[in-house]
Design an enzyme around this catalytic site. Sequence first.
Site, PDB file in Angstrom:
ATOM      1  N   ASP A 343       0.835  -1.207   0.000  1.00  0.00           N
ATOM      2  CA  ASP A 343       0.000   0.000   0.000  1.00  0.00           C
ATOM      3  C   ASP A 343       0.869   1.257   0.000  1.00  0.00           C
ATOM      4  O   ASP A 343       0.552   2.242   0.651  1.00  0.00           O
ATOM      5  CB  ASP A 343      -0.960   0.011   1.197  1.00  0.00           C
ATOM      6  CG  ASP A 343      -2.006   1.108   1.095  1.00  0.00           C
ATOM      7  OD1 ASP A 343      -2.236   1.623  -0.003  1.00  0.00           O
ATOM      8  OD2 ASP A 343      -2.592   1.474   2.133  1.00  0.00           O
ATOM      9  N   LYS A 370       4.413   7.311   0.341  1.00  0.00           N
ATOM     10  CA  LYS A 370       4.333   6.414   1.495  1.00  0.00           C
ATOM     11  C   LYS A 370       5.577   5.559   1.684  1.00  0.00           C
ATOM     12  O   LYS A 370       5.881   5.149   2.806  1.00  0.00           O
ATOM     13  CB  LYS A 370       3.121   5.490   1.354  1.00  0.00           C
ATOM     14  CG  LYS A 370       1.791   6.088   1.766  1.00  0.00           C
ATOM     15  CD  LYS A 370       0.729   4.991   1.769  1.00  0.00           C
ATOM     16  CE  LYS A 370      -0.637   5.519   2.159  1.00  0.00           C
ATOM     17  NZ  LYS A 370      -1.632   4.418   2.172  1.00  0.00           N
TER      18      LYS A 370
END
Length: 733
Positions: A343, A370
């Site tokens: 993710d 991220k």
Amino acid sequence: MKQIGLASRAARLPESGRASGAVPLNSLCIAILLVLGSTTSLAAPQPAAVDGARIAAADKEPGNWMSTGRTYDEQRFSPLKQVNDGNVDKLGLAWSYKLDIDRGVEATPIVVDGVMYTTGPFSIVYALDARNGKLLWKYDPQSDRSRAGEACCDAVNRGVAVWNGKVYVGVLDGRLEAIDAKTGQKVWSVDTRSDHTRSITITGAPRIVKGKVIIGNGGAEFGVRGYITAYDAETGKQDWRFFTVPGDPKEMPEGKGMEIAAKTWFGNNYHKQGGGGTVWDSMSYDPELNLLYIGVGNGSSWNPRIRSEGKGDNLFLSSIVAIKPDNGEYVWHYQTTPGDAWDYTATQHIMLVDLELDGKKRKVLMQAPKNGFFYVIDRETGELLSAKNFIPINWATGIDMKTGRPIRNEKVAEYWKDPEKKARLIQPAFWGAHDWQPMSYNPQTGLVYIPAHIMSAMYQDVDGAPPRSKFKSIYQLDVNTGMMPEDPEGLRKIADTWTGKLIAWDPVKQEAAWEVPYTTIFNGGTLSTAGNLVFEGTANGRVVAYAADTGKKLWEQPANTGVMAAPVTYEVDGEQYVTFMAGWGGAFSTFAGALSLRAGVKPNAQVLTYKLGGTATLPDLKDRFADRKPEPPKLTGTQAQIDQGRELFNSSCSQCHGINAISGGVVPDLRTLSKENHERFLGIVYGARIPDGMPSFEGHLDAKQAEAVHQYLIKRAYDLQEQQAAAKKTAAN
């Protein structure tokens, strides 16, 4: 639909356009001033009179904040300096406005000619007088709340766009709507969903380029195929759509971009699952190069073994893609995380800056996605210029500058290749080193101010591929990301490893200039100003200003709730204001409720605006769940039934009500269900509370499964009673 009319502002000259002893301006003078580029607030012909030329020349009228990042380059830097490092300690509350719904608040307000346009939960739009917070009008798009459970991360919205007298909002249920900026009346509405069988939502703010309203969508975890679409700002007619991952492999790819991407996917399960790659947040635009830059999200499913037979880069997942805003044509891409399995979205803030690197001025794009690396990329060509991790990471050891690819730490990161399917601790975890909270850049200090996360989690391959569901599930991801323990001590140990930082990052040296540590993740986005200031709200309920050059804390006030959104600053009538959209909620506070409680805040959705010498009083916080206590009936379930209920709850209900039924306070804690709600539990599960945002699980949970969930919640209610009694006894001693 509730609306309050706004009287026309066209006939009066705002105070900011008057000077003592000045001769009144006639229409000819005003026209000359407009041609010369003077601030249009001198005689705005209509509210929200914004176009591309005005946004491109935003520095000529620094008192306004006309687009999400203030300028097309999304630097979130303001030239205003009336409030500065020498007087910011005199900043006081000027006014506040209470939003309708106490859930997560993530919007960046737009301020044009003395009017503030902003949003609250469930995409409700507010027009406020920027001087005093008086409501001018309100528009409720009546988002379909039966679909609230299909939204990844709370009923949030990150703001509006304005253009030619209209206000544009993306609605949680997938609509894009245009509103008359003067009256608050709807002008047009379009359904942006490409597939009505999938859980497609909108939480991001639209951008408007060359008369086109551009919006992406969310839903990768639910099995959505990502895309971004441009609509005519006047009519709402679709102009173009750019898909970010391939469709049915049996069909011809849509354009050059999909021809490139299709070669990097394998099998056809990605088509059944959707593929992911949603463009749910960041965009930026370079008018000189005429390029639109978009950030692309994670895959569906997370597990590359299931998604693409464990092979391929899976473009354009976790990528920055440059496209032509005129027609949506692909130009170039850079993939931050090939074959993403964790993710690691690249939907985080994208900003455009001209930097001097190795003695040469370069047009660069910067992002801190991220995966934990800070990227500096040539925005003309997509060439990687530099990259360095800005927090400790263990999934990769660096970036190969010859290939531009991360050097993956296979022994740690590649959980799906483990024949024994052992869990692996990976950092950063699914909320990343930096999530959606915007960073900012100060050209005076040369620093980027990043709201960073420090977090890790266990990743473990699972057998099979669970069927796609419209409700997000920790199991649906095809990756077990580690369950949290139910006991308080176990939770405390995990919480100690999830912390945050404000990092002032030097993009040339690729190193931190200074840092401020925080006790938890999910602190607010940042704003930097010419007054040598950095403003940020915090998860534990504060609004703070730091010296931009040194990081010294110069000002702090309570916010009475957690603050996630990025602040803005503007000027009206010669007075500078700083606004924070405040309100705890979002993914962390709902899903990881037990950990978010560490922040010690409750949801309290509001607009907080400050000025020098402000004397307004912060409204009291009213906790709507404060008096709820467990009222469980007799526990009759077997251990097997309770175990089944725990698994069903965590796979179907935890995204909103928290893992192990520990709520972060945004939605009700189901351990404290009332006697009446226990009696009508099945009715609530099957749709009795849809108007409140509780979706129906009819067809998703049968009656036996619903009863198993109920027995688990009864058991958890008794657990809570025991914990409360033990805490009371400890306090008494």
